[in-house]
Design a protein around this motif. Sequence first.
Motif, short mmCIF file in Angstrom:
data_model
loop_
_atom_site.label_atom_id
_atom_site.label_comp_id
_atom_site.label_asym_id
_atom_site.label_seq_id
_atom_site.Cartn_x
_atom_site.Cartn_y
_atom_site.Cartn_z
N ASP A 190 3.64 -36.64 23.30
CA ASP A 190 4.84 -37.49 22.81
C ASP A 190 6.04 -37.05 21.72
O ASP A 190 6.09 -37.36 20.67
N LEU A 191 6.72 -36.12 22.18
CA LEU A 191 8.03 -35.69 21.57
C LEU A 191 8.74 -36.61 21.26
O LEU A 191 9.00 -37.64 21.86
N ASP A 192 9.20 -36.52 19.90
CA ASP A 192 10.19 -37.47 19.38
C ASP A 192 11.54 -37.20 19.50
O ASP A 192 11.77 -36.02 19.99
N VAL A 193 12.21 -38.05 19.20
CA VAL A 193 13.79 -37.89 19.73
C VAL A 193 14.16 -36.61 18.92
O VAL A 193 15.10 -35.72 19.68
N ARG A 194 14.11 -36.20 17.59
CA ARG A 194 14.57 -34.88 17.17
C ARG A 194 13.85 -33.80 17.86
O ARG A 194 14.72 -32.79 18.02
N GLU A 195 12.55 -33.88 18.19
CA GLU A 195 11.96 -32.55 18.99
C GLU A 195 12.77 -32.61 20.45
O GLU A 195 13.12 -31.32 20.56
N LEU A 196 13.01 -33.49 21.11
CA LEU A 196 13.78 -33.47 22.30
C LEU A 196 15.18 -32.73 22.14
O LEU A 196 15.83 -32.17 22.93
N ALA A 197 15.86 -33.31 21.04
CA ALA A 197 17.11 -32.81 20.79
C ALA A 197 17.16 -31.44 20.51
O ALA A 197 17.99 -30.61 20.94
N GLU A 198 16.15 -30.84 19.74
CA GLU A 198 16.12 -29.48 19.40
C GLU A 198 15.76 -28.71 20.65
O GLU A 198 16.31 -27.63 21.02
N LEU A 199 14.86 -29.12 21.48
CA LEU A 199 14.19 -28.58 22.54
C LEU A 199 15.62 -28.34 23.48
O LEU A 199 15.88 -27.09 24.25
N THR A 200 16.59 -29.40 23.72
CA THR A 200 17.59 -29.37 24.50
C THR A 200 18.57 -28.25 24.15
O THR A 200 19.16 -27.57 24.82
N GLU A 201 18.76 -28.49 22.62
CA GLU A 201 19.63 -27.63 22.23
C GLU A 201 19.42 -25.99 22.23
O GLU A 201 20.12 -25.16 22.65
N LEU A 202 17.79 -25.76 22.14
CA LEU A 202 17.45 -24.25 22.52
C LEU A 202 17.77 -23.88 23.98
O LEU A 202 18.29 -22.68 23.99
N ALA A 203 17.36 -24.72 24.71
CA ALA A 203 17.54 -24.42 26.22
C ALA A 203 19.05 -24.15 26.62
O ALA A 203 19.56 -23.28 27.14
N GLY A 204 19.92 -25.02 25.88
CA GLY A 204 21.25 -25.01 26.21
C GLY A 204 22.01 -23.60 25.77
O GLY A 204 22.84 -23.23 26.27
N ARG A 205 21.60 -23.01 24.64
CA ARG A 205 22.14 -21.80 24.09
C ARG A 205 21.28 -20.69 24.55
O ARG A 205 21.51 -19.41 23.82
N SER A 206 20.32 -20.64 25.23
CA SER A 206 19.64 -19.40 25.79
C SER A 206 20.32 -18.51 26.41
O SER A 206 21.24 -18.94 27.29
N THR A 207 20.22 -17.25 26.12
CA THR A 207 21.14 -16.08 26.79
C THR A 207 20.54 -15.78 28.05
O THR A 207 21.14 -14.97 28.74
N GLY A 208 19.18 -16.30 28.43
CA GLY A 208 18.49 -15.64 29.66
C GLY A 208 17.89 -16.98 30.20
O GLY A 208 18.29 -18.04 29.84
N PRO A 209 16.94 -16.79 31.16
CA PRO A 209 16.34 -17.77 31.84
C PRO A 209 15.37 -18.87 30.78
O PRO A 209 15.13 -18.26 29.80
N VAL A 210 15.31 -20.03 31.15
CA VAL A 210 14.64 -20.83 30.40
C VAL A 210 13.45 -21.52 31.05
O VAL A 210 13.54 -21.70 32.22
N ASP A 211 12.12 -21.37 30.50
CA ASP A 211 10.98 -21.76 31.20
C ASP A 211 10.20 -22.68 30.30
O ASP A 211 10.16 -22.36 29.03
N ILE A 212 9.69 -23.82 30.63
CA ILE A 212 9.29 -24.89 29.89
C ILE A 212 7.87 -25.36 30.46
O ILE A 212 8.04 -25.84 31.45
N GLU A 213 6.94 -25.23 29.60
CA GLU A 213 5.46 -25.57 30.41
C GLU A 213 5.30 -26.72 29.60
O GLU A 213 4.79 -27.04 28.46
N ASP A 214 4.74 -28.22 30.50
CA ASP A 214 4.38 -29.39 29.84
C ASP A 214 3.00 -29.56 30.60
O ASP A 214 2.99 -30.13 31.62
#
Length: 235
Positions: free
Chosen positions: A47-71
């Motif tokens: 149950d990620l909250d709005v702030r966690e989703l926003a931070e996750l999105t920001e981290l993925a967006g500024r990554s200089t390499g590939p992004v992998d997310i495991e749920d």
Amino acid sequence: MRQARNSAAFWAATGDSRGHEVIRRRGFLAVLGGERAGTRVLLQESDLDVRELAELTELAGRSTGPVDIEDPFSSTDLSPLDMRSWQMPIMVRPPGPVAAPAMEVIRVRRARELETAERIVIDGFELTGFTPCRPGEMFPAALIEQPGVDVFLAVLDSEAVGAAVTVVHDGSGSHYWVGTPSASRSRGAGRAVMLGSLAPMADLPVTLTASRLGRPLYESLGFTAVTASTWWSSR
């Protein structure tokens, strides 16, 4: 939940050993690895909250390499990130006896052995982001000094033919990077390295996330699929 916590422990240990930034939040753990290693995110709650989703999105967006997310809960919709997704089963093996492997399996203790395991994993998983191979980049020497982390090699006729990483954390174990080099497949190395690395964890419940090709082997070793994990990748 066991797989979520163990994966976080593994990737935190990997990030720390590589000198990468590790970000810990209630709902996720992220490792920022740069251009070659990329960014790895392990969701820790359903149950990620709005702030966690926003931070996750920001981290993925500024990554200089590939992004992998495991749920492992398969509960968070990350489709707005425009990444491809797929599912793999999380499997569990209850505590129990483990048969002896058909070939020698060693616990890695030396730098040369660790470099061999590193090459096997890069080859076996076709990790093009780590090619050309730079010894110690994927598996630094500090990795096997991390609490609960072990690396194993299967050896046949004096040749390393399989590798695996295990992590024991909070009363359970898990496997990662179980692989064989392309030139050594169909020789029983995968089964051998699984058995040899399972033996020290025989009294623990053990989890793993299985690929389609690996699932039959894991089922033959007593693992049962219990739920589906969703993976998201920019690759």
